[in-house]
Design a protein around this motif. Structure first.
Motif, PDB file in Angstrom:
ATOM      1  N   GLU A  85      -4.444   8.371  10.135  1.00 11.06           N
ATOM      2  CA  GLU A  85      -5.895   8.126  10.014  1.00 11.06           C
ATOM      3  C   GLU A  85      -6.194   7.101   8.922  1.00 11.06           C
ATOM      4  O   GLU A  85      -7.138   6.305   9.032  1.00 11.06           O
ATOM      5  N   ASP A  86      -5.366   7.103   7.861  1.00 10.13           N
ATOM      6  CA  ASP A  86      -5.535   6.103   6.804  1.00 10.13           C
ATOM      7  C   ASP A  86      -5.119   4.725   7.324  1.00 10.13           C
ATOM      8  O   ASP A  86      -5.813   3.729   7.090  1.00 10.13           O
TER       9      ASP A  86
ATOM     10  N   HIS B 271       3.491   8.181   5.788  1.00  9.85           N
ATOM     11  CA  HIS B 271       4.312   7.895   4.608  1.00  9.85           C
ATOM     12  C   HIS B 271       3.726   8.683   3.447  1.00  9.85           C
ATOM     13  O   HIS B 271       2.662   8.352   2.940  1.00  9.85           O
ATOM     14  N   ARG B 272       4.382   9.778   3.117  1.00  7.71           N
ATOM     15  CA  ARG B 272       3.905  10.674   2.068  1.00  7.71           C
ATOM     16  C   ARG B 272       2.458  11.087   2.362  1.00  7.71           C
ATOM     17  O   ARG B 272       2.210  11.692   3.388  1.00  7.71           O
TER      18      ARG B 272
ATOM     19  N   THR C  43       0.825  -1.216   0.000  1.00  8.21           N
ATOM     20  CA  THR C  43       0.000   0.000   0.000  1.00  8.21           C
ATOM     21  C   THR C  43       0.856   1.261   0.000  1.00  8.21           C
ATOM     22  O   THR C  43       0.502   2.250  -0.643  1.00  8.21           O
ATOM     23  N   ILE C  44       1.982   1.238   0.697  1.00  7.53           N
ATOM     24  CA  ILE C  44       2.823   2.438   0.764  1.00  7.53           C
ATOM     25  C   ILE C  44       4.009   2.363  -0.205  1.00  7.53           C
ATOM     26  O   ILE C  44       4.960   3.138  -0.102  1.00  7.53           O
ATOM     27  N   ALA C  45       3.949   1.435  -1.164  1.00  5.56           N
ATOM     28  CA  ALA C  45       5.085   1.228  -2.066  1.00  5.56           C
ATOM     29  C   ALA C  45       5.077   2.216  -3.235  1.00  5.56           C
ATOM     30  O   ALA C  45       4.896   1.839  -4.386  1.00  5.56           O
ATOM     31  N   TRP C  46       5.246   3.484  -2.895  1.00  6.77           N
ATOM     32  CA  TRP C  46       5.529   4.465  -3.942  1.00  6.77           C
ATOM     33  C   TRP C  46       6.473   5.512  -3.386  1.00  6.77           C
ATOM     34  O   TRP C  46       6.437   5.838  -2.206  1.00  6.77           O
ATOM     35  N   GLY C  47       7.403   5.968  -4.262  1.00  2.81           N
ATOM     36  CA  GLY C  47       8.428   6.901  -3.807  1.00  2.81           C
ATOM     37  C   GLY C  47       9.769   6.207  -3.647  1.00  2.81           C
ATOM     38  O   GLY C  47      10.037   5.180  -4.279  1.00  2.81           O
ATOM     39  N   ASN C  48      10.605   6.751  -2.792  1.00  2.00           N
ATOM     40  CA  ASN C  48      11.943   6.232  -2.541  1.00  2.00           C
ATOM     41  C   ASN C  48      11.881   4.851  -1.885  1.00  2.00           C
ATOM     42  O   ASN C  48      11.230   4.663  -0.867  1.00  2.00           O
TER      43      ASN C  48
ATOM     44  N   LYS D 133      11.775   1.437   5.154  1.00  2.00           N
ATOM     45  CA  LYS D 133      11.889   1.974   6.516  1.00  2.00           C
ATOM     46  C   LYS D 133      10.505   2.161   7.141  1.00  2.00           C
ATOM     47  O   LYS D 133      10.254   1.767   8.294  1.00  2.00           O
ATOM     48  N   ASN D 134       9.580   2.753   6.394  1.00  2.00           N
ATOM     49  CA  ASN D 134       8.247   3.020   6.935  1.00  2.00           C
ATOM     50  C   ASN D 134       7.406   1.744   7.058  1.00  2.00           C
ATOM     51  O   ASN D 134       6.564   1.646   7.951  1.00  2.00           O
ATOM     52  N   ALA D 135       7.643   0.784   6.191  1.00  2.00           N
ATOM     53  CA  ALA D 135       6.938  -0.498   6.323  1.00  2.00           C
ATOM     54  C   ALA D 135       7.390  -1.217   7.600  1.00  2.00           C
ATOM     55  O   ALA D 135       6.572  -1.807   8.316  1.00  2.00           O
ATOM     56  N   HIS D 136       8.694  -1.160   7.888  1.00  2.00           N
ATOM     57  CA  HIS D 136       9.181  -1.718   9.157  1.00  2.00           C
ATOM     58  C   HIS D 136       8.542  -0.980  10.342  1.00  2.00           C
ATOM     59  O   HIS D 136       8.174  -1.600  11.352  1.00  2.00           O
ATOM     60  N   LYS D 137       8.394   0.331  10.203  1.00  2.00           N
ATOM     61  CA  LYS D 137       7.781   1.115  11.278  1.00  2.00           C
ATOM     62  C   LYS D 137       6.326   0.687  11.496  1.00  2.00           C
ATOM     63  O   LYS D 137       5.859   0.587  12.641  1.00  2.00           O
ATOM     64  N   MET D 138       5.612   0.408  10.410  1.00  2.00           N
ATOM     65  CA  MET D 138       4.237  -0.095  10.535  1.00  2.00           C
ATOM     66  C   MET D 138       4.188  -1.381  11.349  1.00  2.00           C
ATOM     67  O   MET D 138       3.339  -1.543  12.233  1.00  2.00           O
ATOM     68  N   MET D 139       5.113  -2.286  11.044  1.00  2.00           N
ATOM     69  CA  MET D 139       5.145  -3.559  11.767  1.00  2.00           C
ATOM     70  C   MET D 139       5.454  -3.326  13.252  1.00  2.00           C
ATOM     71  O   MET D 139       4.848  -3.938  14.129  1.00  2.00           O
TER      72      MET D 139
END
Length: 254
Positions: free
Chosen positions: A99-100, A93-94, A49-54, A60-66
């Motif tokens: 809230e999302d 993330h961007r 879902t957050i796989a766009w951008g750098n 890094k942000n996917a690890h943070k989600m976990m």
């Protein structure tokens, strides 16, 4: 190059890039952290879902989600409290904000509680030659929960002309089975033959240079055009060429 030469060239590039080393620089590493089916599915879905951008920032942000879910995604989805949801409100993330993230947790719980899980929803609406209607139906079901309108943009709808790159990538991760250890292949009810290439600027540009794609926009019509060509090259596993197109574009600047 003629069709036979293109196939040989791309087959070589699939072998080159569809290796275990691919994982360390790709968001697919996140679902690889888990062993339980539901954990893998949820970790993969949120990471895609957050796989766009750098790419480094995505990982890094996917690890943070976990981390915010206590590294137990399924348990968090099914048994979170309001306090737990408040804790993830800080995530950004961007344009995907806390809230999302919170709405996605609720949407996932709805999917598992009322629709037998992610695989069941995607499998139920598959067509004989495509998963694009299935993606659209999934989005409807996912957002049956109360949510803000802004959150809907984070799941693409192919019936609105989108190439739905991130969901198609997610389906590759979950459904495609080979012996290379990259794609997880834990969903057995959806054939890899139905999958579509995650079409983005890199794969689109390479496909055009190879004559596999004529449409200039990376949209749903372009995806349908590319699907036809890739299915001609390998009707059983067309989405394997994502490794070749993406690798040529990102790593080789083809």
């Amino acid at each position: 190059m003629n069709k036979s030469e293109i196939k040989s060239f791309l087959d070589e590039k699939v072998i080159q890039y569809n290796t275990f080393d691919f994982i360390e620089s790709d968001p697919i590493q996140i679902p690889h952290l888990f062993s339980q089916k539901e954990d893998i599915e949820i970790a993969g879905f949120l990471s895609a879902t957050i796989a766009w951008g750098n790419r480094k920032m995505i990982i890094k942000n996917a690890h943070k989600m976990m981390d915010l879910m206590g590294n137990s995604p399924y348990d968090f989805v099914m048994s979170h409290s309001e306090d737990d949801l408040e804790r993830i409100e800080s995530f950004v993330h961007r344009t995907f904000k806390g809230e999302d993230f919170s709405s996605f947790i609720k949407g996932l719980r709805h999917i598992y509680k009322n629709h037998n899980g992610l695989e069941a929803v995607f499998a139920k609406h598959q067509e004989p030659d495509s998963m694009q209607k299935s993606i659209s139906e999934f989005k409807k079901i996912f957002f049956e929960i109360e949510h803000q309108n802004r959150t809907q943009k984070h799941i693409s709808d192919p019936t609105n002309g989108s190439a739905a790159k991130r969901i198609n990538m997610y389906l590759r991760w979950m459904c495609r089975q080979d012996n290379k250890g990259v794609d997880l292949g834990i969903w057995k009810s959806i054939s890899p033959a139905l999958l579509s290439c995650p079409l983005d600027v890199h794969s689109g540009n390479v496909a055009r240079k190879l004559g596999l794609l004529t449409r200039k926009q990376n949209d749903g019509k372009a995806l349908a055009e590319l699907d036809l060509k890739l299915r001609e090259l390998d009707p059983n596993d067309p989405v394997k060429y994502d490794f070749a197109l993406f690798g040529l574009g990102v790593f080789e600047g083809f």
